[in-house]
Design a protein around this motif. Sequence first.
Motif, PDB file in Angstrom:
ATOM      1  N   ILE A  96       0.852  -1.186   0.000  1.00  0.00           N
ATOM      2  CA  ILE A  96       0.000   0.000   0.000  1.00  0.00           C
ATOM      3  C   ILE A  96       0.891   1.241   0.000  1.00  0.00           C
ATOM      4  O   ILE A  96       1.980   1.221   0.569  1.00  0.00           O
ATOM      5  N   ASN A  97       0.418   2.288  -0.670  1.00  0.00           N
ATOM      6  CA  ASN A  97       1.232   3.471  -0.889  1.00  0.00           C
ATOM      7  C   ASN A  97       0.341   4.701  -0.966  1.00  0.00           C
ATOM      8  O   ASN A  97      -0.677   4.654  -1.642  1.00  0.00           O
ATOM      9  N   LYS A  98       0.707   5.792  -0.288  1.00  0.00           N
ATOM     10  CA  LYS A  98      -0.157   6.983  -0.292  1.00  0.00           C
ATOM     11  C   LYS A  98       0.648   8.234  -0.629  1.00  0.00           C
ATOM     12  O   LYS A  98       1.788   8.372  -0.192  1.00  0.00           O
ATOM     13  N   GLN A  99       0.022   9.117  -1.427  1.00  0.00           N
ATOM     14  CA  GLN A  99       0.607  10.440  -1.680  1.00  0.00           C
ATOM     15  C   GLN A  99      -0.337  11.501  -1.148  1.00  0.00           C
ATOM     16  O   GLN A  99      -1.554  11.288  -1.126  1.00  0.00           O
ATOM     17  N   ASP A 100       0.211  12.645  -0.793  1.00  0.00           N
ATOM     18  CA  ASP A 100      -0.596  13.722  -0.239  1.00  0.00           C
ATOM     19  C   ASP A 100      -1.245  14.513  -1.379  1.00  0.00           C
ATOM     20  O   ASP A 100      -0.717  15.539  -1.803  1.00  0.00           O
ATOM     21  N   LYS A 101      -2.376  14.006  -1.907  1.00  0.00           N
ATOM     22  CA  LYS A 101      -3.059  14.662  -3.026  1.00  0.00           C
ATOM     23  C   LYS A 101      -4.561  14.693  -2.759  1.00  0.00           C
ATOM     24  O   LYS A 101      -5.061  13.960  -1.898  1.00  0.00           O
ATOM     25  N   GLU A 102      -5.290  15.517  -3.520  1.00  0.00           N
ATOM     26  CA  GLU A 102      -6.746  15.608  -3.386  1.00  0.00           C
ATOM     27  C   GLU A 102      -7.400  14.540  -4.263  1.00  0.00           C
ATOM     28  O   GLU A 102      -6.896  14.233  -5.353  1.00  0.00           O
ATOM     29  N   PRO A 103      -8.542  13.969  -3.853  1.00  0.00           N
ATOM     30  CA  PRO A 103      -9.174  12.902  -4.637  1.00  0.00           C
ATOM     31  C   PRO A 103      -9.964  13.415  -5.838  1.00  0.00           C
ATOM     32  O   PRO A 103     -10.429  14.557  -5.844  1.00  0.00           O
ATOM     33  N   MET A 104     -10.123  12.565  -6.843  1.00  0.00           N
ATOM     34  CA  MET A 104     -11.053  12.821  -7.945  1.00  0.00           C
ATOM     35  C   MET A 104     -12.421  12.246  -7.545  1.00  0.00           C
ATOM     36  O   MET A 104     -12.502  11.181  -6.954  1.00  0.00           O
ATOM     37  N   LEU A 105     -13.489  12.974  -7.870  1.00  0.00           N
ATOM     38  CA  LEU A 105     -14.841  12.507  -7.583  1.00  0.00           C
ATOM     39  C   LEU A 105     -15.585  12.232  -8.884  1.00  0.00           C
ATOM     40  O   LEU A 105     -15.298  12.856  -9.915  1.00  0.00           O
ATOM     41  N   TYR A 106     -16.567  11.315  -8.841  1.00  0.00           N
ATOM     42  CA  TYR A 106     -17.418  11.016 -10.000  1.00  0.00           C
ATOM     43  C   TYR A 106     -18.876  11.200  -9.585  1.00  0.00           C
ATOM     44  O   TYR A 106     -19.314  10.679  -8.556  1.00  0.00           O
ATOM     45  N   PHE A 107     -19.606  11.995 -10.394  1.00  0.00           N
ATOM     46  CA  PHE A 107     -20.996  12.316 -10.048  1.00  0.00           C
ATOM     47  C   PHE A 107     -21.732  12.709 -11.334  1.00  0.00           C
ATOM     48  O   PHE A 107     -21.270  13.595 -12.060  1.00  0.00           O
TER      49      PHE A 107
END
Length: 167
Positions: free
Chosen positions: A140-151
């Motif tokens: 598992i790996n994480k970067q400090d970024k904002e998520p993309m949303l789908y709507f």
Amino acid sequence: MSNQETVEVFKQIMGSYPTGVTIITTVNEEGSPVGLTVNSFASVSLDPLMVLWCLDRKSSHISAFKNSIGFAVHILAADQSELCWTFAGKSLDRFSKADWSYSDNNLPVISGALGIMECKTVQTIDAGDHIIFIGQILDINKQDKEPMLYFRRNVGLIPAGWPVLSK
Ligand SMILES: Cc1cc2nc3c(=O)[nH]c(=O)nc-3n(C[C@H](O)[C@H](O)[C@H](O)COP(=O)(O)O)c2cc1C
């Protein structure tokens, strides 16, 4: 309501259910990377760590995902909309548009995602016209970024000053 109308209302309700966006990849029988855009992704278990997602039986990658030992989930960041649509489109040459490499688990990993979860497939479940893949996390790996949303068929980002409703 007719069956057709029920399906339409179902689609409208699910389309109004906001989700994040992922790209899920694996390696096919020829050893080439394959992947597609997926929003049916969900968390399943904390002990052990497990996730699930659903693949359309009509997908050209059914056999690749069924025969592979696992898959990599990329939780897309808000600046990855081009990749989102590339991996949801008809072209099979999707990886030429991505900066990717093989991981130690021999899974194709695309750079720039908010989070990456490499998984071993532990269960598949036939469910109507989809197949549910359940995976156990290997890496598992994480970067400090904002998520993309789908709507409602569009992708976007969480608006600045997002209005949090009172608890
Ligand atoms: C936001 C979004 C979410 C999607 N979620 C799924 C999904 O959960 N499962 C799925 O099978 N297809 C999903 N799709 C459709 C696939 O990305 C698309 O059909 C893909 O091009 C299939 O290619 P393939 O036939 O090469 O697998 C989604 C598409 C978009 C744009």
